[in-house]
Design a protein around this motif. Structure first.
Motif, mmCIF file in Angstrom:
data_model
loop_
_atom_site.group_PDB
_atom_site.id
_atom_site.type_symbol
_atom_site.label_atom_id
_atom_site.label_comp_id
_atom_site.label_asym_id
_atom_site.label_seq_id
_atom_site.Cartn_x
_atom_site.Cartn_y
_atom_site.Cartn_z
ATOM 1 N N ALA A 54 2.089 1.182 11.910
ATOM 2 C CA ALA A 54 1.178 0.919 13.210
ATOM 3 C C ALA A 54 -0.025 0.103 13.140
ATOM 4 C CB ALA A 54 0.929 2.397 14.003
ATOM 5 N N THR A 55 -0.815 0.386 11.915
ATOM 6 C CA THR A 55 -2.107 -0.470 11.781
ATOM 7 C C THR A 55 -1.959 -1.885 11.297
ATOM 8 O OG1 THR A 55 -3.286 1.509 10.906
ATOM 9 C CG2 THR A 55 -4.293 -0.494 10.338
ATOM 10 N N LEU A 56 -0.513 -1.900 10.485
ATOM 11 C CA LEU A 56 -0.319 -3.229 10.243
ATOM 12 C C LEU A 56 0.140 -3.852 11.494
ATOM 13 C CD1 LEU A 56 0.487 -5.630 8.342
ATOM 14 C CD2 LEU A 56 2.635 -4.423 8.174
ATOM 15 N N VAL A 78 3.694 -9.059 2.168
ATOM 16 C CA VAL A 78 3.694 -9.022 0.780
ATOM 17 C C VAL A 78 2.306 -8.457 -0.032
ATOM 18 C CG1 VAL A 78 3.529 -10.327 -1.786
ATOM 19 C CG2 VAL A 78 5.218 -10.864 0.067
ATOM 20 N N LEU A 79 1.465 -8.707 0.708
ATOM 21 C CA LEU A 79 0.044 -8.207 0.398
ATOM 22 C C LEU A 79 0.174 -6.645 0.875
ATOM 23 C CD1 LEU A 79 -2.330 -11.113 1.395
ATOM 24 C CD2 LEU A 79 -1.647 -10.293 -1.068
ATOM 25 N N GLU A 80 0.744 -6.402 1.975
ATOM 26 C CA GLU A 80 0.677 -5.062 2.353
ATOM 27 C C GLU A 80 1.878 -4.200 1.575
ATOM 28 O OE1 GLU A 80 0.180 -1.787 5.317
ATOM 29 O OE2 GLU A 80 -0.875 -3.719 4.782
ATOM 30 N N ASP A 81 2.871 -4.672 0.969
ATOM 31 C CA ASP A 81 3.528 -4.098 0.201
ATOM 32 C C ASP A 81 2.834 -3.774 -0.960
ATOM 33 O OD1 ASP A 81 5.941 -3.704 1.657
ATOM 34 O OD2 ASP A 81 7.037 -5.732 0.716
ATOM 35 N N ILE A 82 2.240 -4.643 -1.628
ATOM 36 C CA ILE A 82 1.402 -4.375 -2.819
ATOM 37 C C ILE A 82 0.354 -3.087 -2.438
ATOM 38 C CG2 ILE A 82 -0.422 -5.518 -4.413
ATOM 39 C CD1 ILE A 82 0.790 -8.062 -3.987
ATOM 40 N N SER A 83 -0.213 -3.275 -1.407
ATOM 41 C CA SER A 83 -1.418 -2.160 -0.958
ATOM 42 C C SER A 83 -0.582 -0.934 -0.964
ATOM 43 C CB SER A 83 -2.014 -2.503 0.286
ATOM 44 O OG SER A 83 -2.711 -3.532 0.049
ATOM 45 N N ARG A 84 0.563 -0.781 -0.407
ATOM 46 C CA ARG A 84 1.315 0.232 -0.213
ATOM 47 C C ARG A 84 1.929 0.887 -1.442
ATOM 48 N NH1 ARG A 84 4.308 1.311 4.661
ATOM 49 N NH2 ARG A 84 3.538 0.213 6.425
ATOM 50 N N ASN A 85 2.157 0.174 -2.475
ATOM 51 C CA ASN A 85 2.829 0.534 -3.764
ATOM 52 C C ASN A 85 1.359 1.020 -4.750
ATOM 53 O OD1 ASN A 85 5.404 0.488 -4.189
ATOM 54 N ND2 ASN A 85 5.287 -1.781 -3.699
ATOM 55 N N THR A 86 0.352 0.640 -4.512
ATOM 56 C CA THR A 86 -0.882 0.800 -5.157
ATOM 57 C C THR A 86 -1.428 2.161 -4.893
ATOM 58 O OG1 THR A 86 -1.429 -1.470 -5.461
ATOM 59 C CG2 THR A 86 -3.115 0.119 -5.790
ATOM 60 N N ALA A 89 -0.373 7.071 -0.522
ATOM 61 C CA ALA A 89 -1.166 8.354 0.041
ATOM 62 C C ALA A 89 -2.047 7.698 1.419
ATOM 63 C CB ALA A 89 -2.079 9.193 -0.738
ATOM 64 N N MET A 90 -2.801 6.552 1.130
ATOM 65 C CA MET A 90 -3.487 6.021 2.410
ATOM 66 C C MET A 90 -2.538 5.624 3.378
ATOM 67 S SD MET A 90 -6.127 2.898 1.842
ATOM 68 C CE MET A 90 -5.189 1.523 2.267
ATOM 69 N N TYR A 91 -1.183 5.606 3.175
ATOM 70 C CA TYR A 91 -0.322 5.037 4.193
ATOM 71 C C TYR A 91 0.426 6.214 4.839
ATOM 72 C CZ TYR A 91 -1.838 0.373 3.108
ATOM 73 O OH TYR A 91 -2.420 -0.718 2.754
ATOM 74 N N GLY A 92 0.354 7.415 4.141
ATOM 75 C CA GLY A 92 1.056 8.700 4.509
ATOM 76 C C GLY A 92 2.448 8.558 3.866
ATOM 77 N N LEU A 93 2.322 7.799 2.852
ATOM 78 C CA LEU A 93 3.827 7.698 1.967
ATOM 79 C C LEU A 93 3.694 8.293 0.673
ATOM 80 C CD1 LEU A 93 4.181 3.842 2.633
ATOM 81 C CD2 LEU A 93 5.082 5.785 3.820
ATOM 82 N N GLN A 94 4.681 8.648 0.198
ATOM 83 C CA GLN A 94 5.114 9.130 -1.169
ATOM 84 C C GLN A 94 6.033 8.355 -2.189
ATOM 85 O OE1 GLN A 94 5.948 13.251 -0.665
ATOM 86 N NE2 GLN A 94 8.005 12.934 -0.587
ATOM 87 N N LYS A 95 5.832 8.095 -3.273
ATOM 88 C CA LYS A 95 6.982 7.330 -4.093
ATOM 89 C C LYS A 95 7.793 8.244 -4.683
ATOM 90 C CE LYS A 95 5.143 3.679 -6.040
ATOM 91 N NZ LYS A 95 4.628 2.673 -6.853
ATOM 92 N N THR A 96 9.065 8.012 -4.568
ATOM 93 C CA THR A 96 10.158 8.907 -5.411
ATOM 94 C C THR A 96 9.943 8.513 -6.524
ATOM 95 O OG1 THR A 96 12.092 7.268 -4.934
ATOM 96 C CG2 THR A 96 11.478 9.029 -3.124
ATOM 97 N N SER A 97 10.920 9.269 -7.510
ATOM 98 C CA SER A 97 11.157 8.963 -8.958
ATOM 99 C C SER A 97 11.773 7.681 -9.083
ATOM 100 C CB SER A 97 11.772 10.151 -9.535
ATOM 101 O OG SER A 97 13.069 10.177 -8.952
ATOM 102 N N GLU A 98 12.492 7.099 -8.160
ATOM 103 C CA GLU A 98 13.225 5.747 -8.408
ATOM 104 C C GLU A 98 12.155 4.794 -7.841
ATOM 105 O OE1 GLU A 98 14.506 8.286 -6.223
ATOM 106 O OE2 GLU A 98 16.105 8.841 -7.786
ATOM 107 N N GLY A 99 11.055 5.044 -7.415
ATOM 108 C CA GLY A 99 10.063 4.341 -7.058
ATOM 109 C C GLY A 99 10.136 3.742 -5.553
ATOM 110 N N VAL A 100 10.796 4.389 -4.801
ATOM 111 C CA VAL A 100 10.975 4.099 -3.217
ATOM 112 C C VAL A 100 10.108 4.952 -2.532
ATOM 113 C CG1 VAL A 100 12.559 4.405 -1.288
ATOM 114 C CG2 VAL A 100 13.527 4.115 -3.650
ATOM 115 N N LEU A 101 9.295 4.102 -1.522
ATOM 116 C CA LEU A 101 8.277 4.871 -0.851
ATOM 117 C C LEU A 101 8.924 5.334 0.275
ATOM 118 C CD1 LEU A 101 5.422 1.896 -0.829
ATOM 119 C CD2 LEU A 101 5.352 4.157 -1.913
#
Length: 107
Positions: A54-56, A78-86, A89-101
């Motif tokens: 939504a913010t994006l 691409v920049l947004e993906d980098i921020s999300r992976n970094t 939690a700031m985006y209300g996401l969590q990373k799985t053990s496979e690295g999927v958000l």
């Protein structure tokens, strides 16, 4: 078609509307420009279905950059993906053990 309108009148009304659209186009404007705008619109539409974007989407729509440049939009994503992976939690996401958000709390 308006009630009681003749077919020739309908065609004239449509031609006038298209003429006004063409007058408002930036010059030069060609099918490549249209394709780029449609591509960007489809990307933004797809993003708007995800609450974590939504913010994006709001930022993109209010940006000074034209939303008809696919390369600029792709770079922003691409920049947004980098921020999300970094900081997922700031985006209300969590990373799985496979690295999927995923959305926080989803499995």
């Amino acid at each position: 078609m308006q009630e009681g309108e003749q077919l020739a009148s309908l065609a004239s009304r449509i031609e006038d509307a298209v003429r006004r659209i063409k007058q408002r186009r930036p010059t030069p404007f060609d099918i490549t420009n249209l394709d780029n705008e449609l591509t960007c619109m489809a990307i933004v539409r797809a993003l708007s279905e995800d609450p974590s974007c939504a913010t994006l989407v709001s930022t993109l729509l209010h940006s000074d950059n034209k939303l008809s440049d696919v390369a600029v939009l792709r770079n922003n994503l691409v920049l947004e993906d980098i921020s999300r992976n970094t900081n997922p939690a700031m985006y209300g996401l969590q990373k799985t053990s496979e690295g999927v958000l995923l959305a926080a709390g989803a499995s």
